[in-house]
Design a protein around this motif. Structure first.
Motif, PDB file in Angstrom:
ATOM      1  N   LEU A 231      46.008  40.593  43.076  1.00 41.66           N
ATOM      2  CA  LEU A 231      46.868  39.415  43.149  1.00 41.66           C
ATOM      3  C   LEU A 231      46.792  38.849  44.560  1.00 41.66           C
ATOM      4  CD1 LEU A 231      50.182  40.339  41.295  1.00 41.66           C
ATOM      5  CD2 LEU A 231      48.489  38.649  40.622  1.00 41.66           C
ATOM      6  N   ILE A 232      46.585  37.534  44.651  1.00 44.74           N
ATOM      7  CA  ILE A 232      46.582  36.858  45.941  1.00 44.74           C
ATOM      8  C   ILE A 232      47.645  35.773  45.895  1.00 44.74           C
ATOM      9  CG2 ILE A 232      45.262  35.383  47.514  1.00 44.74           C
ATOM     10  CD1 ILE A 232      42.739  36.837  46.540  1.00 44.74           C
TER      11      ILE A 232
ATOM     12  N   TYR B 237      47.027  41.858  47.326  1.00 41.24           N
ATOM     13  CA  TYR B 237      47.147  43.278  46.978  1.00 41.24           C
ATOM     14  C   TYR B 237      46.104  43.576  45.905  1.00 41.24           C
ATOM     15  CZ  TYR B 237      48.694  47.564  44.778  1.00 41.24           C
ATOM     16  OH  TYR B 237      48.726  48.831  44.250  1.00 41.24           O
ATOM     17  N   ARG B 238      45.362  44.670  46.103  1.00 43.87           N
ATOM     18  CA  ARG B 238      44.372  45.104  45.115  1.00 43.87           C
ATOM     19  C   ARG B 238      44.540  46.590  44.870  1.00 43.87           C
ATOM     20  NH1 ARG B 238      38.963  47.077  45.386  1.00 43.87           N
ATOM     21  NH2 ARG B 238      38.976  46.795  47.636  1.00 43.87           N
TER      22      ARG B 238
ATOM     23  N   PHE C 229      45.054  48.460  48.428  1.00 39.48           N
ATOM     24  CA  PHE C 229      44.584  47.627  49.524  1.00 39.48           C
ATOM     25  C   PHE C 229      45.544  46.454  49.706  1.00 39.48           C
ATOM     26  CE2 PHE C 229      41.017  49.568  47.375  1.00 39.48           C
ATOM     27  CZ  PHE C 229      40.278  50.121  48.404  1.00 39.48           C
ATOM     28  N   LEU C 230      45.994  46.234  50.942  1.00 44.50           N
ATOM     29  CA  LEU C 230      46.838  45.092  51.285  1.00 44.50           C
ATOM     30  C   LEU C 230      46.119  44.261  52.335  1.00 44.50           C
ATOM     31  CD1 LEU C 230      50.295  46.861  51.700  1.00 44.50           C
ATOM     32  CD2 LEU C 230      49.626  45.314  49.849  1.00 44.50           C
TER      33      LEU C 230
ATOM     34  N   TYR D  65      45.320  46.800  55.311  1.00 44.92           N
ATOM     35  CA  TYR D  65      45.802  48.171  55.188  1.00 44.92           C
ATOM     36  C   TYR D  65      45.156  48.784  53.951  1.00 44.92           C
ATOM     37  CZ  TYR D  65      48.772  52.165  54.237  1.00 44.92           C
ATOM     38  OH  TYR D  65      49.221  53.433  53.973  1.00 44.92           O
ATOM     39  N   GLU D  66      44.667  50.011  54.081  1.00 46.69           N
ATOM     40  CA  GLU D  66      44.043  50.704  52.956  1.00 46.69           C
ATOM     41  C   GLU D  66      44.642  52.093  52.804  1.00 46.69           C
ATOM     42  OE1 GLU D  66      39.741  52.663  51.699  1.00 46.69           O
ATOM     43  OE2 GLU D  66      39.774  51.033  53.152  1.00 46.69           O
TER      44      GLU D  66
END
Length: 139
Positions: A70-71, A85-86, A104-105, A125-126
């Motif tokens: 989602l973006i 966010y993935r 993932f952010l 961030y991961e």
């Protein structure tokens, strides 16, 4: 059929379908934000899941990867800003201890301070995993 077999069958059907991407028509308006959903999937055969060396037994397995994202995009004073966010879920059909879920952010923006000064900012961030056999090895 067992629960595991049904899961594998469902994952196989999902992976067999083409990867979905949100088009311009797929954008969702939420106030000042454009929400852009996407979904990717893949399936691969892995010949050495645990990166076994020398005489160690090798694990062979099919792996399915599912990755929804989602973006949220908007503009702040005319400057583009987006947050994403993935999630990535990896499932090994013959090696469940190697299944993983990564997060993932990301936040980014382009800011024009004046006619001579611009700033591009990116923060990531991961919360990921390390494949078995790829990290530090203690002798």
């Amino acid at each position: 059929m067992s629960r595991r077999t049904l899961s594998i069958l469902a994952l196989s059907v999902i992976c067999a379908t083409p990867t979905l991407y949100a088009q311009e028509a797929g954008r969702i308006q939420a106030g000042q934000f454009d929400i852009i959903p996407s979904f990717e999937s893949s399936m691969a055969y892995v010949g050495n899941v645990a990166y076994a060396r020398d005489n160690d037994p090798k694990i062979y397995s099919w792996r399915a990867i599912f990755s929804p994202e989602l973006i949220a995009a908007t503009q702040v004073d005319g400057n583009p800003v987006q947050f994403g966010y993935r999630l990535e879920r990896g499932v090994y059909f013959s090696s469940t201890p190697d299944d993983y879920t990564d997060h993932f952010l990301e936040a980014s923006g382009e800011f024009e301070l004046n006619s001579r000064h611009r700033v591009n900012a990116l923060a990531q961030y991961e919360d990921g995993h390390e494949d078995r056999g790829t990290g530090f090895h203690w002798a």
